[in-house]
Design an enzyme around this catalytic site. Structure first.
Site, short mmCIF file in Angstrom:
data_model
loop_
_atom_site.label_atom_id
_atom_site.label_comp_id
_atom_site.label_asym_id
_atom_site.label_seq_id
_atom_site.Cartn_x
_atom_site.Cartn_y
_atom_site.Cartn_z
NE ARG A 53 -1.57 -2.39 2.86
CZ ARG A 53 -1.85 -3.68 2.71
NH1 ARG A 53 -3.06 -4.03 2.37
NH2 ARG A 53 -0.95 -4.62 2.93
CB THR A 54 3.42 2.51 2.34
OG1 THR A 54 2.63 2.02 3.42
CG2 THR A 54 3.98 3.87 2.71
CE LYS A 81 25.22 -7.35 -7.12
NZ LYS A 81 25.68 -6.50 -8.23
NE ARG A 103 7.03 0.64 4.96
CZ ARG A 103 5.80 0.13 4.99
NH1 ARG A 103 5.61 -1.13 4.69
NH2 ARG A 103 4.77 0.87 5.30
CG HIS A 131 3.38 3.93 8.66
ND1 HIS A 131 3.55 4.75 7.57
CD2 HIS A 131 2.94 2.74 8.18
CE1 HIS A 131 3.22 4.08 6.47
NE2 HIS A 131 2.86 2.86 6.81
N1 CP Z 1 -0.26 -0.05 6.00
C1 CP Z 1 0.92 -0.33 5.40
O1 CP Z 1 1.95 0.26 5.72
O2 CP Z 1 0.85 -1.31 4.45
P1 CP Z 1 2.08 -1.77 3.56
O3 CP Z 1 3.06 -2.47 4.46
O4 CP Z 1 1.48 -2.69 2.53
O5 CP Z 1 2.70 -0.56 2.94
#
Ligand code: CP
Length: 311
Positions: A53-54, A81, A103, A131
């Site tokens: 999603r993110t 590597k 991320r 987040h």
């Molecule tokens: N909610 C969320 O962060 O989903 P993803 O890990 O799929 O990005």
């Protein structure tokens, strides 16, 4: 927005958070006004941890703002590597980058990369820390559903939200506790004691419940969390059936909710563990609204952090 980007909800003013919600709403209502906001700009989507999603919503948001993406996933890169994060970023910067979405499994990685590159960096989830764009899209979804007045000082005054599940490992819970309380909501945190946030001194006021049943009939929203097996040592819960029995949002538990109470889940979902499939698919579930609104919330953050739009 700070030139260094957007890495936490903690420490942001309520007025700034309401501004981001208003910008998300304006973009959703009139997307055509923002199609050139990132024209000529390139965003590095640096995902060192898995995401559906993110990552896809940040990429979509960048495209809808007229920008270009460089999409990086660790699994198919020279990270395998042994290349370091900083070397990886320094290499990709040579292709021309105006902002970074990151991320990473380590708390603080976004601030560190921002310091090293002097680019605006947006946190797409750092370890169990924060987040922030998930909390923004969650509050945007609730504000839309509740018809909240975003010009009010406390748009969520009188509302109560239960965060149910593994808050110990949850960056979503941490960002949401800060966001929801800043908007005036009452926040209740519920889950096994072995999976509950330990250090409440770092947070604004929230309540802790061992079990959800006494409070479920009174809350306006239930925000469910996945058990993060990848971040925990063994033994935090006896078994998945017992977790479902005591903390799962089963059909029977959902039946005691207020008529207009809503259900959120950031995803991915463990069906039949933290939530029954028929509850996740029920009319009171806002789970797919959250996914859709993720694009508008991330457009707002990119527009503010890289496009120079005032929230
Ligand atoms: N909610 C969320 O962060 O989903 P993803 O890990 O799929 O990005």
């Amino acid at each position: 927005m700070s030139p260094s980007g957007f890495s936490t909800i903690r420490g942001q003013s309520p007025g700034f958070l309401r501004g981001l919600l208003s910008l998300s709403s304006r973009i959703k209502k009139t997307p055509s006004g923002y199609t050139n906001t990132l024209k000529g700009k390139t965003i590095l989507q640096l995902f060192i941890e898995n995401s559906t999603r993110t990552r896809l919503s940040f990429e979509t948001a960048t495209r809808r703002l007229g920008g270009a993406n460089i999409s990086f996933t660790a699994a198919s890169s020279s990270v395998q590597k042994g290349e370091t994060l900083l070397d990886t970023v320094k290499v990709i910067q040579q292709y021309g980058v105006d902002g970074i979405v990151i991320r990473h499994k380590s708390t603080g990685a976004p601030e560190w990369i921002s310091t090293a590159t002097r680019l605006p960096v947006i946190n797409a989830g750092d370890g169990a820390h924060e987040h922030p764009t998930q909390a923004l899209l969650d509050s945007f979804t609730l504000a839309e559903k509740w018809g909240s007045d975003l010009s009010a000082e406390k748009p969520f005054a009188g509302k109560s939200v239960m965060i149910l599940g593994d808050t110990l490992h949850s960056r979503v819970a941490r960002s949401n506790i800060h966001f929801l309380t800043a908007l005036g909501a009452r926040v209740l945190v519920c889950g096994p004691s072995t999976l509950t946030i330990p250090d409440r001194r770092l947070f604004p006021e929230f309540e802790v419940l061992a079990f959800p049943d006494s409070a479920l009939p009174d809350v306006d929203a239930v925000m469910l969390l996945r058990i993060q097996f990848e971040r925990q040592s063994q033994g935090a819960i006896p078994s998945l059936p017992e977790y479902r029995h005591f903390w799962g949002l089963t059909r029977d538990r959902a039946a005691v909710l207020k008529r207009d109470a809503v259900i959120l889940h950031p995803g991915p979902i463990h069906h039949g563990v933290e939530i029954d499939s028929e509850v996740a698919d029920s009319p009171r579930s806002l789970i797919l609204n959250q996914v859709e609104n993720g694009v508008y919330a991330r457009m707002a953050v990119l527009a503010a952090a890289v496009g120079g739009v005032e929230p």
